[in-house]
Design an enzyme around this catalytic site. Structure first.
Site, short mmCIF file in Angstrom:
data_model
loop_
_atom_site.label_atom_id
_atom_site.label_comp_id
_atom_site.label_asym_id
_atom_site.label_seq_id
_atom_site.Cartn_x
_atom_site.Cartn_y
_atom_site.Cartn_z
CG ASP A 161 34.58 36.92 36.56
OD1 ASP A 161 35.06 38.04 36.34
OD2 ASP A 161 35.27 35.89 36.60
CB SER A 162 34.92 38.57 32.06
OG SER A 162 36.06 38.22 32.79
CB CYS A 206 34.76 41.12 36.32
SG CYS A 206 35.84 41.75 35.02
CD GLU A 223 40.81 30.63 32.37
OE1 GLU A 223 40.82 30.44 31.14
OE2 GLU A 223 40.01 31.39 32.94
CB CYS A 251 43.47 38.33 39.39
SG CYS A 251 42.83 37.23 38.08
CG HIS A 300 41.74 33.13 37.16
ND1 HIS A 300 40.72 34.00 36.89
CD2 HIS A 300 41.65 32.16 36.22
CE1 HIS A 300 40.04 33.57 35.83
NE2 HIS A 300 40.58 32.46 35.41
#
Lengths: 261, 261
Positions: free
Chosen positions: B10-11, B73, B152, B184, B186
């Site tokens: 992942d990034s 990602c 985050e 996504c 997240h």
């Protein structure tokens, strides 16, 4: 007189608030902007990585025959200013010292707040500079990492934005600061919301203070450009369309051409 | 049987929701994670830059002798999956096809919403895949770029977060979708807030669907690991402390060691 352009470096679009101030305070000057959009954001990166990137980017600007550089990126200013000054032959101006100096000129009770990204606040750069200039200053720092994505999303006058601004800034208000440094180039776009929470507190726009410093340096060294139609050039390391789209929010006008290098 | 580890790329930290699912569904497997934190986020980057980065990162994982890779990602999956499959000798699994397939299994009215970053939505990858598998599907896509910074920042159960979720998702609700793909890595952390707005809509967690697909591939190819104590290794290209701190939110437990490479 010196007609060479002024270089402005940032990791992304935020440095355009500095460009806007140059156009306001020094309208005759040519400007070359470089946004390192392939590597943004700098905030979470390590010191070594940031130094390598800033060095590369200043070299790019030097090839454009600039007469001075503004490091509009707070993270770059905080971590690399001294070394970049030692390594390079032209004036290099960071955004932190001018903002700190301006805050100390404005404050009456010497209680100063600083807001910025995690990277800028973690560096402690503003607090160090404020304490160096005025050891009796009381400084309280607070990271506000959601402000940048809110501004980049264009969510300026929204209820959610007001709630976020309030949650971040209430603790600063309780400390009875009379001056607040907007320690990130994105934050001047949230001035109205910040004033609603902070009331009578003086807001220090670091872009404005930095360009004031640049102007004095150019005057002292006799480096001001002659009157004429200025050229403004914009370069990025990635995604020029996105830069042009967001740039309009910051610059308050269309950016005609953005070149990817 | 094959005891080589599974690679996850992942990034940043988001792919840890995939790691969490591997630990749940395939607890005996070794895992090597690489987060390209020096170059995040991938979303705003150009296709050429993304391809170059993904190629470099898969090469790093291949040196760790992995038996399969998950491109956790979404941007990388959307733009590079086919080429990376052609270039590499092991199974490469993206996060988009499994999520799209799962959504079509779950939906009753064939009205499906997709949320993700600007990059993922702009790629149209989910819509294309859903339409390819079910030409009669109605698909509505919506970028929600503030969700990643909110997660985050750890701002999960906040009034501002609820307002932002509502503003982004109300238009999807009006379209009477019965299934919503969380496009996504997240976003599963905002499931509760998303459910409050969307009500009875089925949420598709792409991490869960992707690991389900991985499991079937490993079974078919007889590549499952033997029972034993699994090893989980974490590598990043920058800022390992930040990765470890944020990683705890995603993985739900401490990450003991993160190595910078």
């Amino acid at each position: 007189m010196d007609d060479r352009p002024i270089g402005v470096f940032d990791s992304g679009v935020g440095g355009l608030t500095v460009v806007k101030e140059i156009i306001r305070q020094l309208p005759q000057e040519d400007i070359v902007y470089f946004g390192d959009t392939a590597h943004l954001p700098y905030g979470p990166k390590s010191f070594q990585t940031i130094k390598r990137l800033v060095r590369d980017n200043i070299h790019f600007l030097l090839k454009k025959k600039i007469k001075a550089v503004i490091l509009a990126c707070h993270t770059a200013s905080a971590f690399t200013l001294e070394e970049m000054r030692e390594e390079n032959p032209i004036p290099i101006i960071g955004v932190i010292r001018p903002g700190a100096g301006e805050a100390l000129r404005v404050t009456k009770n010497k209680r100063i707040g600083v807001i910025g990204t995690y990277g800028t606040i973690k560096s402690g750069a503003y607090a160090k500079e404020l304490k160096r200039l005025e050891p009796e200053a009381f400084v309280i720092e607070k990271p506000c990492p959601l402000f940048v994505p809110l501004v980049e999303e264009g969510w300026i006058e929204k209820e959610a934005t007001r709630l976020i601004v309030r949650e971040y800034l209430e603790p600063l208000k309780e400390e009875e600061i009379d001056t607040l440094i907007l320690g990130c180039t994105h934050y001047p776009l949230l001035k109205k919301e910040i004033t609603q929470v902070m009331g009578e507190v003086s807001l220090i726009d670091s872009a404005r203070a930095t360009v004031g410093r640049l102007k004095r340096i150019l005057e002292e060294k006799n480096l001001l450009a002659r009157e004429g139609v200025p050229r403004h050039s914009f370069f990025v390391s990635d995604a020029p369309e996105r830069f042009a789209r967001l740039g309009k929010i910051f610059l308050g006008k269309e950016i005609e051409k953005v070149e990817r290098v």
